[in-house]
Every structure is written in C-alpha cells, then in structure tokens.
Design a protein around this motif. Structure first.
Motif, mmCIF file in Angstrom:
data_model
loop_
_atom_site.group_PDB
_atom_site.id
_atom_site.type_symbol
_atom_site.label_atom_id
_atom_site.label_comp_id
_atom_site.label_asym_id
_atom_site.label_seq_id
_atom_site.Cartn_x
_atom_site.Cartn_y
_atom_site.Cartn_z
ATOM 1 N N ILE A 172 0.844 -1.206 0.000
ATOM 2 C CA ILE A 172 0.000 0.000 0.000
ATOM 3 C C ILE A 172 0.880 1.257 0.000
ATOM 4 O O ILE A 172 0.559 2.243 -0.653
ATOM 5 C CB ILE A 172 -0.958 0.001 1.215
ATOM 6 N N ALA A 173 2.010 1.193 0.722
ATOM 7 C CA ALA A 173 2.931 2.345 0.706
ATOM 8 C C ALA A 173 3.456 2.569 -0.708
ATOM 9 O O ALA A 173 3.549 3.695 -1.187
ATOM 10 C CB ALA A 173 4.088 2.120 1.668
ATOM 11 N N VAL B 268 10.497 5.261 0.395
ATOM 12 C CA VAL B 268 11.664 4.796 1.156
ATOM 13 C C VAL B 268 11.441 5.013 2.662
ATOM 14 O O VAL B 268 11.639 4.101 3.473
ATOM 15 C CB VAL B 268 12.946 5.524 0.692
ATOM 16 N N PHE B 269 11.004 6.226 3.038
ATOM 17 C CA PHE B 269 10.780 6.517 4.465
ATOM 18 C C PHE B 269 9.678 5.631 5.038
ATOM 19 O O PHE B 269 9.782 5.155 6.172
ATOM 20 C CB PHE B 269 10.418 7.992 4.669
ATOM 21 N N SER B 270 8.615 5.410 4.260
ATOM 22 C CA SER B 270 7.532 4.546 4.750
ATOM 23 C C SER B 270 8.064 3.143 5.040
ATOM 24 O O SER B 270 7.804 2.573 6.095
ATOM 25 C CB SER B 270 6.405 4.426 3.721
ATOM 26 N N PHE B 271 8.831 2.599 4.079
ATOM 27 C CA PHE B 271 9.379 1.245 4.256
ATOM 28 C C PHE B 271 10.230 1.183 5.517
ATOM 29 O O PHE B 271 10.085 0.282 6.346
ATOM 30 C CB PHE B 271 10.228 0.850 3.036
ATOM 31 N N ALA C 176 1.532 7.706 -4.605
ATOM 32 C CA ALA C 176 0.525 8.478 -5.344
ATOM 33 C C ALA C 176 0.127 9.738 -4.576
ATOM 34 O O ALA C 176 0.004 10.817 -5.155
ATOM 35 C CB ALA C 176 -0.707 7.615 -5.613
ATOM 36 N N VAL C 177 -0.058 9.590 -3.264
ATOM 37 C CA VAL C 177 -0.449 10.737 -2.442
ATOM 38 C C VAL C 177 0.667 11.784 -2.425
ATOM 39 O O VAL C 177 0.422 12.986 -2.598
ATOM 40 C CB VAL C 177 -0.804 10.275 -1.009
#
Lengths: 255, 264
Positions: free
Chosen positions: B112-113, B242-245, B119-120
């Motif tokens: 989802i990330a 990258v930050f989300s992961f 996309a967001v």
C-alpha cells in the motif's frame, strides 16, 4: 473603515529566503478602488508582496495591513474571514486538477458559504459570463482547457465571492497578445463594474500602462519609484527608464 | 579513501535530513489531529480516499497475500517434512501465525505504501509546485484539513481492513498448497484452530493502524515539503516510499515487542 485610508498598506516590510533578501523595507499603499501595478524584473520579489498580502507568507520585519487589519497578527480563522474579501489570481491559474471547472469556481461558495448547488450554479454561470467563458465548459477538467481559458477560470474563481480586493500574479504572462488584451480588458472591467481594489504584479509594460491607475517599480527589494503611467513612462530615473524601455544598456546588470 | 569519506558524509547528511523530517512529521501528526475535529466534516472527500486507498488496492493485496500464503505453506511443508520429518501436521499453525502476526500486516503495508503512499506524495507535491496549495489557503480551505485529514483517516481505517482480508487470503493460499502437496485440509484447519488466537489477529490489526498512520503522514509530509518542480515531485515520491518502508520495518519490531509484553 474611512474611505480615504488605504485598502492595503505595507509598512517597512522585509523578507529573506535563506541569505537572499527579497524585500527590503518596502512601503506601499494601495487606495480603495484603485489599480496599482507593481513592475520589476523576474525574481525581485513581486509575487512575494502578493503572498504577504494574502497571508501566505509572514514578513520578517514590518507590518502588512489589509482593510485595517494586521495580517501577520491574525489567527487562522480571522485570516480566512479577511480572505473572503480577497480574490487571488495565480500566475498559472492554480486550478484544482481533480475538480471540474464548476467545482473550481464554486469551491468557496460550496465549502465555506454552504451555498446550495442550484444557487452556486447560478453564481458560477454569471461569473463565467463576466470573464467571457461559455457555460459548456462547466463539466470539463482544467487539463482540458487552454492557457487563456484557465486564467479566466482562475479569475472567475477569484471573483466568485464578490471580493473587495483582487490580487493578480502575472495575469498576462505566457498568453498570446489577443488573449493578453482580453485579460487586460477584464481587469479594467472588474474595476469598473465591481469597483474592486486591484494589485497587479507584472513585467508586461503594455499591460501595466493599460490597466494601472498607478505604477510602482521594485528593484533590489525596494520600491524605487511610483507614479501614474505617464509619470513612469517619462521618468528620468535610470533604472525605471531602462526597465520600461526594455533596454540592455543602463544601470541594471543583465545577469 | 576519499570516496569512503564522501559516502560517510552522504550518510550523515541523509541522517540529519531524516531526523529533521521526523520532527516535521510529528508536527504534521499533531496538526492533522487538531484539524480532524474541526468543521466541516468532509465525508465525501474521506469516502473518495477510502475507495482509492482501500477498495482499489484489493487486487494487489490479494495477489501479495495469496502467493505469500502459498510460498509459506510450500517452504514450511518442505522443511517440516524433510528436515525435521513427520511433523507436517503443523503447517496450518506455521502459515496462519506467521501470516496473521507478521507477513500480512508488513507486506500489505509495504504494498500500500508503494501503491498509494507514492501516489499521495506525487499528488500533493504537484499541487504544491503548481501553487494549488496556496490557492487552497486563499480560498479559506486549510490544506491539512482538506488534503491530509481525509488521507490520514482513509489509510488508518482501510489498512487494517486490508490486512484482515490479506490474512484470510494468505491462509487460503496455504490451505490450497498444503492439501495438494502435504496433508489433508482437515489437518491444516485443525492445526490452525489449535494455535491461532483472536489476539494474534488483533495484534496484526493494531499494527495496521500504526502502519496506515505512518504511510499517510510520510506521504503528506513529503508532498507538502515539495520544491523544485517536476524533479522535486519525483524526489518526494521516492522519499515517501523509502521513508515509509524504513519506518514500517522499524516500528514493526517495537510494536511486536510491545504486543508481546502485553501478551497480545
């Protein structure tokens, strides 16, 4: 508010981005009902002045007064209240890509004023007529419009709530001469028909001479001269003379 | 030697940037929570985002979960049967517990990330560089309220639902492989029933809430901080993923530790 007090007043406004001082002790008055044009080369802080007036930027020093209120000292709700009297026309229109032309123009009517759709549609049609757009564009997305049309939609969005002040950021840049002229006529119309106070930022001298009651020139973060279009045209200030005649020779460096 | 210094320097710069960004994200989280409870309630915007982030992500979530469940069953079945020998009746436990506690939440969050966080960030970033964010302010709509709050709510609400869906699909994938190659489906189901508890599923859902919030905040923050036109939008998008992961993996460990400490 007294009729002779200025609609917009900047008092010794300074603003820096990093090490670069964009505005340096700028003083500026815009009287109610007049159209003031700010001219100057690209990147000298013309748009920065508009952003201060719209409350998008806060000055490092000095005060920005709009309709008798110090913008930087207002709370968000109060700024929004003030913005109801203000329309901003952005350089590239800044229409919302995900919304239709109708939703763009009616944005504030629907969201902020809670106007029912039927009534909003009526207002939108009237504003579109005012800016010379046909109402068969209502359901199109901004991406389907030409540059000139977008500017007009942007203007229609700005005047949807009957503002007392309209701020124009480079209204004619990137448009063909015919469309530019139509936009100039619109700016004059807004002043005549709606009696609004306008502040126009541009480097298009033709447009400036046509729409302005007064012109102010900004150079190196300072207002270096102001006057009627005729006064500016015949100014002996070497900087102003160089700019309005579009000359390479003069005190302004090319770079 | 010089290149070693340079890469250490680069790493240091990235670390400073990352920590600075973390501070900004904490601030954004606070602002989102303040604006969430102010009027007007943007039901339509929230619903739109829930459809985009949740419903339209079902195909990728399904694909991820199905094959994860299948490969889990295949690998654990092979190991239990040949390496340890004769304990293949535990495949159901292995698949369901690892799917529900770990792989379902983390892999779904990452997918989802990748799909929606990017996309967001790109959408808000483009709005930032084309002055649409400024336009929102001048039209008396706060961008945090208008853009970030609906996305935050949609991510935090829809990700746990997607995770429950993924758990279920992954378990089915495991059942399919197990009954084909190893034991009967009855043994698989029985083994699941004897080991899987409601707490395991709850733990995954709680993780999902946090991961959803992380993706939303990282993506919105990167979008709002975009500068420098198209190049900046590209960087914002990459940073968002990258930050989300990184944050998903880091927080996963600590969430796990907390959940274990709380006996969930």
């Amino acid at each position: 508010m007294e009729s002779n007090s200025p609609a917009i007043r900047l008092v010794k406004v300074s603003k820096s981005f990093g090490d670069r001082k964009v505005l340096d002790q700028v003083d500026l008055d815009v009287k109610a009902g007049e159209t003031l044009v700010i001219i100057g080369r690209s990147g000298v802080g013309k748009s920065t002045i508009l952003k201060h007036i719209a409350g998008l930027l806060a000055p490092d020093e000095g005060e920005v007064w709009v309709e008798g209120q110090d913008v930087a000292k207002l709370k968000e709700d109060e700024v929004n209240e003030l913005r109801k009297k203000m329309g901003v026309v952005f350089q590239y229109a800044a229409l919302f890509d995900s919304l239709t032309v109708y939703e763009n123009i009616a944005f504030r009517l629907l969201r902020d004023f809670k106007m029912p759709h039927a009534k909003a549609l009526e207002v939108v049609r009237r504003k579109m007529e005012l800016v010379g757009l046909k109402d068969d564009l209502l359901d199109l997305k901004p991406a389907q419009l030409s540059g000139g049309m977008r500017k007009r939609v942007g203007l229609a969005r700005a005047i949807a709530v009957e503002p007392e002040i309209i701020l124009y950021d480079e209204p004619t840049s990137g448009l063909d001469p015919v469309t530019s002229e139509a936009i100039n006529d619109l700016i004059l119309d807004m002043q005549k028909k709606l009696g609004v106070t306008s502040l126009v930022v541009t480097h298009d001298m033709h447009s400036a001479y046509k729409v302005a009651n007064r012109i102010a020139m900004i150079y190196d973060g300072k207002i270096i001269g102001a006057g009627t279009p005729d006064e500016i045209k015949s100014s002996r200030d070497p900087y102003i003379h160089q700019f309005v005649t579009g000359s390479v020779d003069g005190p302004m460096p090319i770079r | 030697m010089k290149s070693i210094y340079r890469s250490i320097e680069d790493f240091g710069r990235f670390l400073v940037f990352f920590i600075n960004d973390m501070g900004e994200m904490v601030f954004l989280t606070w602002r989102i929570n303040v604006w969430m409870f102010k009027k007007p309630f943007d039901g339509k915007l929230i619903f739109e985002q829930m459809v985009k982030i949740g419903v339209e992500s079902i195909p990728v979530a399904l694909n991820t979960a199905l094959f994860t469940g299948m490969v889990l069953a295949l690998q654990s079945g092979y190991t239990l049967e040949t390496k340890i020998k004769g304990v293949s009746q535990f495949i159901g436990s292995v698949v369901s517990i690892s799917m529900v506690r770990e792989l379902g939440p983390v892999l779904t969050a990452m997918v989802i990330a990748g799909r929606m966080g990017s996309a967001v960030a790109a959408e808000i970033g483009t709005m930032q560089v084309t002055e649409q964010i400024d336009a929102l302010y001048t039209l008396a709509a706060n961008p945090v309220k208008y853009l970030a709050v609906p996305r935050f709510l949609a991510f935090t609400f829809m990700l746990p639902l997607l995770i429950i869906f993924s758990d279920f699909i992954g378990w089915w994938g495991g059942l399919f492989i197990c009954s084909m190659k190893f034991t009967s489906s009855t043994i698989y189901i029985e083994s699941t029933r004897s080991s899987l508890e409601t707490g395991d599923i709850m733990g995954g859902v709680i993780k999902g809430l946090f991961f959803g919030a992380i993706i939303a905040i990282v993506a919105c923050r990167q979008g709002f901080a975009t500068t420098n036109g198209a190049e900046g939008v590209g960087r914002a998008t990459t940073n968002a993923v990258v930050f989300s992961f990184m944050l998903i993996l880091i927080s996963d460990y600590f969430l796990n530790a907390i959940l274990i400490a709380l006996h969930i």
